[in-house]
Design an enzyme around this catalytic site. Structure first.
Site, PDB file in Angstrom:
ATOM      1  N   GLN A   1      -7.537  -7.829  -3.940  1.00 43.91           N
ATOM      2  CA  GLN A   1      -8.148  -6.904  -3.165  1.00 43.91           C
ATOM      3  C   GLN A   1      -9.523  -6.601  -3.750  1.00 43.91           C
ATOM      4  O   GLN A   1     -10.392  -6.296  -2.953  1.00 43.91           O
ATOM      5  CB  GLN A   1      -7.286  -5.687  -3.016  1.00 43.91           C
ATOM      6  CG  GLN A   1      -5.942  -5.851  -2.155  1.00 43.91           C
ATOM      7  CD  GLN A   1      -6.266  -6.159  -0.705  1.00 43.91           C
ATOM      8  OE1 GLN A   1      -5.854  -7.256  -0.126  1.00 43.91           O
ATOM      9  NE2 GLN A   1      -7.235  -5.327  -0.321  1.00 43.91           N
TER      10      GLN A   1
ATOM     11  N   GLU B   1       3.129  -4.335  12.572  1.00 40.00           N
ATOM     12  CA  GLU B   1       2.201  -3.352  12.349  1.00 40.00           C
ATOM     13  C   GLU B   1       1.185  -4.073  11.386  1.00 40.00           C
ATOM     14  O   GLU B   1       1.437  -4.258  10.116  1.00 40.00           O
ATOM     15  CB  GLU B   1       2.950  -2.246  11.516  1.00 40.00           C
ATOM     16  CG  GLU B   1       2.191  -0.933  11.910  1.00 40.00           C
ATOM     17  CD  GLU B   1       1.381  -0.406  10.723  1.00 40.00           C
ATOM     18  OE1 GLU B   1       0.151  -0.663  10.604  1.00 40.00           O
ATOM     19  OE2 GLU B   1       1.771   0.352   9.700  1.00 40.00           O
TER      20      GLU B   1
ATOM     21  N   CYS C   1      -3.654   1.080   6.599  1.00 37.17           N
ATOM     22  CA  CYS C   1      -3.987   0.505   7.793  1.00 37.17           C
ATOM     23  C   CYS C   1      -4.572   1.214   8.697  1.00 37.17           C
ATOM     24  O   CYS C   1      -5.318   0.878   9.315  1.00 37.17           O
ATOM     25  CB  CYS C   1      -2.685   0.146   8.401  1.00 37.17           C
ATOM     26  SG  CYS C   1      -1.210   1.413   8.442  1.00 37.17           S
TER      27      CYS C   1
ATOM     28  N   LYS D   1      12.341  -7.500   1.595  1.00 35.51           N
ATOM     29  CA  LYS D   1      11.379  -8.188   0.661  1.00 35.51           C
ATOM     30  C   LYS D   1      10.173  -7.468   0.553  1.00 35.51           C
ATOM     31  O   LYS D   1       9.212  -7.418   1.283  1.00 35.51           O
ATOM     32  CB  LYS D   1      11.110  -9.502   1.524  1.00 35.51           C
ATOM     33  CG  LYS D   1      10.806 -10.887   0.526  1.00 35.51           C
ATOM     34  CD  LYS D   1       9.897 -10.578  -0.588  1.00 35.51           C
ATOM     35  CE  LYS D   1       8.309 -10.627   0.273  1.00 35.51           C
ATOM     36  NZ  LYS D   1       7.081 -10.420  -0.654  1.00 35.51           N
TER      37      LYS D   1
ATOM     38  N   ASN E   1       0.932  -1.030   0.005  1.00 31.53           N
ATOM     39  CA  ASN E   1       0.185  -0.071  -0.092  1.00 31.53           C
ATOM     40  C   ASN E   1       1.121   1.401   0.050  1.00 31.53           C
ATOM     41  O   ASN E   1       0.576   2.380  -0.306  1.00 31.53           O
ATOM     42  CB  ASN E   1      -0.965  -0.033   1.135  1.00 31.53           C
ATOM     43  CG  ASN E   1      -0.682  -0.451   2.405  1.00 31.53           C
ATOM     44  OD1 ASN E   1       0.545  -0.959   2.769  1.00 31.53           O
ATOM     45  ND2 ASN E   1      -1.271  -0.011   3.561  1.00 31.53           N
TER      46      ASN E   1
ATOM     47  N   GLY F   1       5.325 -14.213  -0.734  1.00 30.40           N
ATOM     48  CA  GLY F   1       5.557 -14.462   0.565  1.00 30.40           C
ATOM     49  C   GLY F   1       5.932 -15.761   1.015  1.00 30.40           C
ATOM     50  O   GLY F   1       6.894 -15.608   2.037  1.00 30.40           O
TER      51      GLY F   1
ATOM     52  N   GLU G   1     -11.537  -5.685   8.892  1.00 27.61           N
ATOM     53  CA  GLU G   1     -10.973  -4.892   7.908  1.00 27.61           C
ATOM     54  C   GLU G   1     -11.321  -5.076   6.521  1.00 27.61           C
ATOM     55  O   GLU G   1     -10.920  -6.497   6.141  1.00 27.61           O
ATOM     56  CB  GLU G   1      -9.211  -5.051   8.017  1.00 27.61           C
ATOM     57  CG  GLU G   1      -8.702  -3.851   7.579  1.00 27.61           C
ATOM     58  CD  GLU G   1      -7.095  -4.058   7.520  1.00 27.61           C
ATOM     59  OE1 GLU G   1      -6.089  -4.882   7.583  1.00 27.61           O
ATOM     60  OE2 GLU G   1      -6.597  -3.048   7.974  1.00 27.61           O
TER      61      GLU G   1
HETATM   62  P1  NAI Z   1       0.289 -10.009   3.698  1.00 31.31           P
HETATM   63  O1  NAI Z   1       0.363  -9.693   4.956  1.00 31.31           O
HETATM   64  O2  NAI Z   1       0.212 -11.505   3.278  1.00 31.31           O
HETATM   65  O3  NAI Z   1       1.318  -9.653   2.821  1.00 31.31           O
HETATM   66  C1  NAI Z   1       2.355  -8.558   3.266  1.00 31.31           C
HETATM   67  C2  NAI Z   1       3.606  -8.712   2.853  1.00 31.31           C
HETATM   68  O4  NAI Z   1       4.048 -10.130   3.779  1.00 31.31           O
HETATM   69  C3  NAI Z   1       4.185  -9.062   1.513  1.00 31.31           C
HETATM   70  O5  NAI Z   1       5.547  -8.686   1.327  1.00 31.31           O
HETATM   71  C4  NAI Z   1       3.971 -10.641   1.507  1.00 31.31           C
HETATM   72  O6  NAI Z   1       4.739 -10.947   0.346  1.00 31.31           O
HETATM   73  C5  NAI Z   1       4.439 -11.090   2.847  1.00 31.31           C
HETATM   74  N1  NAI Z   1       4.176 -12.539   3.337  1.00 31.31           N
HETATM   75  C6  NAI Z   1       3.088 -13.090   3.045  1.00 31.31           C
HETATM   76  N2  NAI Z   1       3.137 -14.208   3.454  1.00 31.31           N
HETATM   77  C7  NAI Z   1       4.305 -14.289   4.279  1.00 31.31           C
HETATM   78  C8  NAI Z   1       4.864 -15.488   5.020  1.00 31.31           C
HETATM   79  N3  NAI Z   1       4.484 -16.601   5.166  1.00 31.31           N
HETATM   80  N4  NAI Z   1       6.114 -15.054   5.567  1.00 31.31           N
HETATM   81  C9  NAI Z   1       6.681 -13.855   5.430  1.00 31.31           C
HETATM   82  N5  NAI Z   1       6.382 -12.745   4.437  1.00 31.31           N
HETATM   83  C10 NAI Z   1       4.996 -13.335   4.064  1.00 31.31           C
HETATM   84  O7  NAI Z   1      -1.133  -9.165   2.979  1.00 31.31           O
HETATM   85  P2  NAI Z   1      -1.944  -9.397   1.562  1.00 31.31           P
HETATM   86  O8  NAI Z   1      -1.993 -10.793   1.521  1.00 31.31           O
HETATM   87  O9  NAI Z   1      -1.102  -8.716   0.708  1.00 31.31           O
HETATM   88  O10 NAI Z   1      -3.217  -8.240   2.031  1.00 31.31           O
HETATM   89  C11 NAI Z   1      -4.380  -9.247   2.866  1.00 31.31           C
HETATM   90  C12 NAI Z   1      -4.798  -8.171   3.664  1.00 31.31           C
HETATM   91  O11 NAI Z   1      -3.813  -7.801   4.833  1.00 31.31           O
HETATM   92  C13 NAI Z   1      -5.257  -6.941   3.111  1.00 31.31           C
HETATM   93  O12 NAI Z   1      -6.549  -6.909   2.607  1.00 31.31           O
HETATM   94  C14 NAI Z   1      -5.435  -5.845   4.415  1.00 31.31           C
HETATM   95  O13 NAI Z   1      -6.471  -6.050   5.087  1.00 31.31           O
HETATM   96  C15 NAI Z   1      -4.006  -6.239   5.102  1.00 31.31           C
HETATM   97  N6  NAI Z   1      -3.106  -5.729   4.967  1.00 31.31           N
HETATM   98  C16 NAI Z   1      -2.691  -4.608   5.716  1.00 31.31           C
HETATM   99  C17 NAI Z   1      -1.322  -3.652   5.406  1.00 31.31           C
HETATM  100  C18 NAI Z   1      -1.326  -2.631   6.526  1.00 31.31           C
HETATM  101  O14 NAI Z   1      -0.881  -1.619   6.168  1.00 31.31           O
HETATM  102  N7  NAI Z   1      -1.220  -3.121   7.807  1.00 31.31           N
HETATM  103  C19 NAI Z   1      -0.664  -3.892   4.194  1.00 31.31           C
HETATM  104  C20 NAI Z   1      -1.112  -4.688   3.509  1.00 31.31           C
HETATM  105  C21 NAI Z   1      -2.320  -5.645   3.703  1.00 31.31           C
END
Ligand code: NAI
Ligand code: MG
Length: 478
Positions: A329, A249, A283, A174, A151, A207, A381
């Site tokens: 999304q 976070e 977020c 990463k 984001n 991920g 969320e």
């Molecule tokens: P995600 O949490 O899976 O991805 C965020 C990061 O984590 C990416 O770089 C991804 O490659 C990495 N990742 C994923 N699985 C991993 C693992 N097992 N080990 C280490 N790294 C890993 O989030 P995603 O799937 O992109 O989005 C899903 C939901 O998460 C969104 O709809 C939203 O609700 C939330 N989100 C919240 C954010 C925030 O700013 N707090 C940012 C992005 C997503």
């Protein structure tokens, strides 16, 4: 448009991943491929961690003021390349160009802010009586791992990498697979201003393939993660294996509390900003508006009118709102729209794909009215431009609804009554409270969550604690 090719950045070298595999990055406005990127896996992560480890002692031992100068130089280089960085960030993420530019300048500001801190983060002397000298040293952690979401792709790198490098740590980043590009453009600038090889490394990938091996690598010293609660939980478990500290976070379902004594025009504009900024993929989005009963009809009417005027478009055309970042999304928002309708929420605005686009992950700015606190659309969320409007009768009820979710990232309060604002600021369970301006704060202000929004604080001087550990030295004078 020509598809650009990106490699990995490890130990100051540009190289294809060990597997030779690549993946594609899309422009979410057009669904067209804009770049191919190295698809890193455990082998590349291992190389990157080794490079970061090798670079660590010399970087740690540099004079803090010399590290600071490099960080200042990087800040100036980011500003000088702001247009190019913003252009690629916009293509990769779909966000409006002016917003991308703002985030690039904020990234520069992170490097500037932490450059300023590099030579001013002191230890203490602790009085133990005349026979002792006792002091603390703040030592860097070592190799820091940064798992970044899509984001705010570049900005979040600035947020966590700048304090890490300022204190003498090295970093392996990463980026999110949806937005892999600007982390690499930043690497080019680091090279240009003269950062030593291995201080900053980037491995792109998915991920499971690249993120998980990084968090599980025995030779990293701490992990900073921003993203979903689900992935945060997995990362925390992995970190427990090697007893590594984590900063998490995670998400939010942040309340924006609007009292009847507030200027209605201001409240409407700020509520819209709170949810539609970055297409709701924030977020700290104000995804629940809690409005005092006496003004709810007027508020909703004006918010609907405001919402109907929001211009949607491709990020490069500088609209007010761009598309969602990815098909996932988009589908998530669609699913939650169905849930909201089923639960009995009233769709007061939007609620569908804008008809003028046949490509791209666009979604209309959407208001769900007459939402009650127990509904899933009031608890979970959504991470899209979908606002839940709830009503309260008095301050006590506002507080109860506001705190009645598993998250606690931010909270907004709109009132002209200073005592009401102060009482709520005291009683809200949230890492930061905004009064009379949503998203108030800056690179200088600490940011992080209560409850399942995570723990640890980023931004401001607080973040320096994540990237250092304290050593106490006690000396007996004989
Ligand atoms: P995600 O949490 O899976 O991805 C965020 C990061 O984590 C990416 O770089 C991804 O490659 C990495 N990742 C994923 N699985 C991993 C693992 N097992 N080990 C280490 N790294 C890993 O989030 P995603 O799937 O992109 O989005 C899903 C939901 O998460 C969104 O709809 C939203 O609700 C939330 N989100 C919240 C954010 C925030 O700013 N707090 C940012 C992005 C997503
Ligand atoms: Mg992309």
């Amino acid at each position: 448009m020509k598809v650009r090719e990106f490699k990995q950045f490890i130990g100051g070298e540009w190289a294809a991943p060990a597997s030779g595999q690549t993946f594609e990055s899309l422009d979410p406005s057009t669904e067209e491929v804009i770049a191919t990127v190295g698809r890193g896996d455990a082998a590349d992560i291992d190389a990157a961690v080794n490079a970061a480890r090798a670079a660590f002692p010399a970087w740690r031992d540099r004079k803090p003021k010399e590290r600071a100068r490099l960080l200042y130089d990087l800040a100036r280089a980011i500003e000088a390349h702001a247009d190019d960085l913003a252009h690629w960030e916009t293509l990769d993420s779909g966000k409006p160009l002016p917003r991308a530019r703002g985030e690039v300048l904020s990234t520069a500001r992170y490097f500037e802010f932490y450059a300023g801190a590099a030579d001013k983060y002191y230890g203490e002397t602790i009085p133990l009586g005349a026979d002792y000298i006792d002091f603390t040293l703040r030592e860097p952690m070592g190799v820091t791992a940064h798992i970044v979401p899509w984001n705010f792709p570049l900005n979040m790198i600035g947020r966590s990498v700048a304090p890490a490098l300022a204190l003498g740590n090295t970093a392996v980043v990463k980026p999110a697979e949806q937005t892999p590009l600007t982390a690499l453009l930043l690497a080019e600038l680091m090279q240009e201003v003269g950062f030593p090889a291995g201080v900053y490394n980037v491995v792109n990938g998915f991920g499971i393939e690249a993120g998980a091996p990084l968090t599980a690598h025995p030779d990293i010293d701490c992990i900073t993660f921003t993203g979903s609660v689900e992935t945060g939980r997995i990362i925390m478990k992995t970190a427990a294996e090697h007893i590594k500290p984590v900063v998490l976070e995670l998400g939010g379902k942040s309340p924006n509390i609007i009292f009847a004594d507030t200027d209605l025009g201001l409240a409407v504009a700020e509520a819209a900003k709170g949810i539609y900024s970055n297409t709701g993929q924030v977020c700290s989005a104000g995804s629940r508006v809690l409005v005092e009963a006496g003004i709810r009809d007027a508020f909703v009417e004006q918010l609907v009118a405001h919402t109907s005027r929001i211009k949607i478009g491709r990020g490069v055309d500088s609209p007010e709102m761009g598309p969602l970042v990815s098909r996932e999304q988009y589908e998530r928002v669609e699913v939650y729209m169905g849930i909201g309708r089923e639960e009995g929420a009233e769709v007061a605005a939007g609620g569908a794909r804008p008809p003028e686009f046949d490509k791209g992950y666009f979604w209309q700015p959407t208001i769900l009215d007459r939402v009650t606190p127990d509904m899933r659309v009031a608890q979970e969320e959504i991470f899209g431009p979908v606002l839940a409007v709830l009503t309260f009768e008095d301050e006590a009820e506002a507080l109860e609804i506001a705190n009645g979710v598993r998250y606690g990232l931010v909270a907004g309060i709109f009132t002209n009554d200073i005592n009401k604002a102060m009482r709520l600021a005291r009683d809200l369970k949230a890492g930061q409270v905004y009064v009379n301006e949503y998203f108030a704060g800056g690179e200088e202000t600490p940011f992080g969550g209560y409850k399942q929004s995570g723990f640890g604080r980023e931004k401001g001087l607080e973040a320096l604690a994540n990237y250092s550990q304290v050593k106490n030295v006690a000396i007996r004078i004989r």
